[in-house]
Design a protein around this motif. Sequence first.
Motif, PDB file in Angstrom:
ATOM      1  N   PRO A   1      -1.362   1.501  -5.708  1.00 50.97           N
ATOM      2  CA  PRO A   1      -1.738   2.809  -5.158  1.00 50.97           C
ATOM      3  C   PRO A   1      -1.487   3.949  -6.160  1.00 50.97           C
ATOM      4  O   PRO A   1      -2.288   4.883  -6.251  1.00 50.97           O
ATOM      5  CB  PRO A   1      -0.834   2.952  -3.938  1.00 50.97           C
TER       6      PRO A   1
ATOM      7  N   ALA B   1      -8.885   0.635  -5.802  1.00 50.89           N
ATOM      8  CA  ALA B   1      -8.746   0.911  -4.364  1.00 50.89           C
ATOM      9  C   ALA B   1      -9.450  -0.156  -3.536  1.00 50.89           C
ATOM     10  O   ALA B   1      -8.974  -0.534  -2.457  1.00 50.89           O
ATOM     11  CB  ALA B   1      -9.313   2.284  -4.036  1.00 50.89           C
TER      12      ALA B   1
ATOM     13  N   GLY C   1       0.783  -1.228   0.000  1.00 55.61           N
ATOM     14  CA  GLY C   1       0.000   0.000   0.000  1.00 55.61           C
ATOM     15  C   GLY C   1       0.810   1.270   0.000  1.00 55.61           C
ATOM     16  O   GLY C   1       0.251   2.365  -0.087  1.00 55.61           O
TER      17      GLY C   1
ATOM     18  N   VAL D   1      -4.224   3.982  -8.671  1.00 54.04           N
ATOM     19  CA  VAL D   1      -5.428   4.604  -8.094  1.00 54.04           C
ATOM     20  C   VAL D   1      -5.348   6.116  -8.258  1.00 54.04           C
ATOM     21  O   VAL D   1      -6.304   6.768  -8.687  1.00 54.04           O
ATOM     22  CB  VAL D   1      -5.559   4.246  -6.593  1.00 54.04           C
ATOM     23  N   GLU D   2      -4.193   6.671  -7.956  1.00 55.52           N
ATOM     24  CA  GLU D   2      -4.028   8.129  -8.041  1.00 55.52           C
ATOM     25  C   GLU D   2      -4.252   8.614  -9.482  1.00 55.52           C
ATOM     26  O   GLU D   2      -4.967   9.593  -9.715  1.00 55.52           O
ATOM     27  CB  GLU D   2      -2.632   8.533  -7.572  1.00 55.52           C
TER      28      GLU D   2
ATOM     29  N   LEU E   1      -7.277  -3.023  -2.803  1.00 52.54           N
ATOM     30  CA  LEU E   1      -6.350  -2.726  -1.706  1.00 52.54           C
ATOM     31  C   LEU E   1      -7.072  -2.736  -0.358  1.00 52.54           C
ATOM     32  O   LEU E   1      -6.539  -3.200   0.651  1.00 52.54           O
ATOM     33  CB  LEU E   1      -5.681  -1.373  -1.938  1.00 52.54           C
TER      34      LEU E   1
ATOM     35  N   PHE F   1       2.598   4.581  -0.716  1.00 50.75           N
ATOM     36  CA  PHE F   1       2.277   5.533  -1.770  1.00 50.75           C
ATOM     37  C   PHE F   1       3.350   6.605  -1.922  1.00 50.75           C
ATOM     38  O   PHE F   1       3.980   6.725  -2.976  1.00 50.75           O
ATOM     39  CB  PHE F   1       0.920   6.167  -1.478  1.00 50.75           C
TER      40      PHE F   1
ATOM     41  N   ALA G   1     -10.833   4.203 -10.219  1.00 54.35           N
ATOM     42  CA  ALA G   1      -9.958   4.451  -9.077  1.00 54.35           C
ATOM     43  C   ALA G   1     -10.444   3.666  -7.860  1.00 54.35           C
ATOM     44  O   ALA G   1      -9.661   2.983  -7.178  1.00 54.35           O
ATOM     45  CB  ALA G   1      -9.924   5.940  -8.763  1.00 54.35           C
TER      46      ALA G   1
ATOM     47  N   SER H   1       5.832   6.831  -4.963  1.00 57.63           N
ATOM     48  CA  SER H   1       5.439   7.863  -5.905  1.00 57.63           C
ATOM     49  C   SER H   1       6.649   8.691  -6.343  1.00 57.63           C
ATOM     50  O   SER H   1       6.789   9.045  -7.515  1.00 57.63           O
ATOM     51  CB  SER H   1       4.381   8.738  -5.239  1.00 57.63           C
TER      52      SER H   1
END
Lengths: 316, 289, 277
Positions: free
Chosen positions: C229, C248, C209, C232-233, C251, C211, C244, C215
């Motif tokens: 993750p 999500a 998970g 999803v963004e 998760l 992020f 999204a 990222s």
Amino acid sequence: MIRVQNVTKTFGDFAALHGIDLEIKPGEFVALLGPSGSGKTTLLRIIAGLEFQDGGEVLFDGEDVSSRSVGERQVGFVFQQYALFKHMTVAENVAFGLSVRRKGRPAKADIRARAEELLRLVQLEGLGKRYPGQLSGGQRQRVALARALAIEPRLLLLDEPFGALDAKVRKDLRRWLRDLHESMGLTSIFVTHDQEEALELADRVVVMDHGRIEQVGTPEQVYMEPASPFVSNFVGETNQLPGGVHARPHDIELVGEGGTPVLVDNVFRRGGSWRVEGRIEGHDKVVEFDVDASQPAPKLGETVQIRPRRVREFSS
Amino acid sequence: MTASSAARVPRAPRRRWRQPSVLPGFGLTFGLSLGWLTLIVLIPLATIFLKSAGMGWDQFVAVGLSDRAMAAYRLSFGTAAAAGLVNAVFGLLVAWVLVRYTFPGQRLIGAVVDLPFALPTAVAGIALTTLYSPSGWVGQFLDPLGIKVAFTPIGITVALVFIGLPFVVRSVEPVLADLGRDVEEAAATLGASRFQTFRRVIFPAIFPALLTGFALAFARGVGEYGSVIFISGNMPGRTEIAPLLIVTQLEQYAYDGATAIATIMMLVSFAILLALNVVQAAGRRRYGV
Amino acid sequence: MRRSTTESRALQVMLIGIALVFLAFFLLLPLIAVFGEALKAGIGPFLDAVSAPDALSAIKLTLLIAAISVPLNLVFGVVASWAITKFQFPGKSILISLIDLPFSVSPVVSGLMFVLLFGANGWFGPWLAEHDLKIIFAVPGIVLATVFITFPFVARELIPLMMEQGKDEEEAAISLGASGWQTFRHVTLPNIRWGLLYGVLLCNARAMGEFGAVSVVSGHIRGETNTMPLHVEILYNEYDFVGAFAVASLLAGLALVTLVAKTVLEWRFNLHGSASH
């Protein structure tokens, strides 16, 4: 005058107390004596108001206090592990009861003076600024006592007050507590599983087992005239001789002949006498008795003759 | 003393760094741990500070303490502190209720408290944004009242409350459970009311744990990114949190700027955590426990 | 049962009520929202979203990252806990604090560190470029960042457990002639297995998970360096809310499985959930 009338208490399926009746006179020092699970602590906590009975009444000076909360009963309670407030100084601990009063709270200076006075009383002068964590076990015990006394309790209750202390400190504190009780004119009840402690300290001993009172009496009565086999066994040492006869080891003497024959298994010294362990033929209980050490010790494997000087008989 | 007996006298033990043990594997496990720790944690962390040290004071200050950066710090530390306080209150309440009372569904609730540990932050972020946006499940009721949550500092605080709650609950719970009944009973026998007992006996006893939980939630909140960026709106100077500013700098290849902000964030966080640790240790020493 | 040291039932009910309302708003509602939004348009769009090629590659990458970083931290956690709990040496508490350090570092900063080390302008950047190696904006960078972020999880769970268990049993085994490895295998491991599993669960949840750190180092290359993750963004920022939330919800499902497993472990093996992160 404290009266407990037909008090019963169960925890789930477990009956902790079956109909307890007890009276405590002003100024008395009473011991609740019994093995663990006998209900002695439960009884103490019910008197204090920390636990509530399922049936029966608790009377303080004739008034039923059953519906009174513990705070209203004005009892001093000394906990087994002291239950001191760790984050407060010794003086703050002692002052706590006065400082939380909602009605008639004394002025701050008076509270402080009272706390100092109590610390002097329990011989902890000058330690008021310490924290409980910095004190020895015996000192903590005395702080707990001073804290309980600060609210001028009408009754002082002590739960195994010496249980967490080592033997030497325990003996000193016992005597000191007895003196304090006398000099302050307190009415006190303490719980113990140590018969020696109960006999030494108390005016009256309440022997309990399985949620029942087995006997109430002076230490002398309880020791010399046990009311049941349980009391006889629990208070002091006892031998069960053939025919339901109980005799204390020091009440058995050696005789030349005409006594009961005993085969000697073990002999060792205990203080000023020999402790002899042996067997009576056809009887499954070990017999213990004392022989004055000025006499020669019986030999292992020898058969000696004994006779009890004093016995108690219980119809079973 | 004869020569033979002298030979049997053990030599004075050599002073050792580590106490001797019959168990094997210290060298191997200690070496591996330290090596791996150095590679994965210490060297990378040191890079940040070395890079900062290499950039010169003026440049460091110019970016690290610029108006935009200062606004971001204020926002990050401010919302983290606010969320920490909310969690201190409600986390204590939740822990209290879980430890002291019995009610249906208690075990389920006890398990749900850990949800923020297990739920990825980005998922929490988009869920909270959806709930609290003006047209969202919760937001539609707040909007007419003039309360805007999403895209404001309140929204950031909401996200940080979500992230931080379990830190407080899990710190306080064991201490509350271990707190002896007898201490409370003692207070009761001395005439204290329940409230007095709580304020003067229970609260001081659990305060260190509460402070620890607050500190953990706060530290996590200051650096939190995933759950915040969706709900914050990311307006420079207003709802731009410090970690986002780092990302923005990185996207512009402004490595110096990103490093300066990261350094300041870490220094402040470490200083706060250290201060709390010192306070706690002093407390423990004082009470002699 | 009436007790001298408890609140009136009315006050209890009130406090329980407040706590439940608070938890419902802050914890349960977001969870429900995830599944609600994911299935808003029905099961069809949900299935389309999670089986889209980009989604599938994100799922694969996420599993790969976890499959690499969790075992690494598992081994480290056991090794470090052995050194820390079975031996006495000065500096032990410093070592424990250092292991905990990643907890107090912002995920974004964790990513930044690796960019500074291995990025194009980083210390090892030129050397990596020369040898045609890519760490940042590639899988190795994501693994590194994830390992850093999840570094303390297993050790954190094991250290208190092993400290409590002491070393009597291990010393007994050694005195009976067992080798170090046999002692660990037959004595220590059975004692810590549930705590170990618990730590691995938490470590895995965080690894899948994570992020912020990921990222920063991933570069967001669709189909290549996008974890779940991050995916999803991207979908969320493209206003594909159903997509999204669909990803999500996978998760979130993982989170629920983790919570259930953790709860079962706690009930059955009486592990205390002490200060775990």
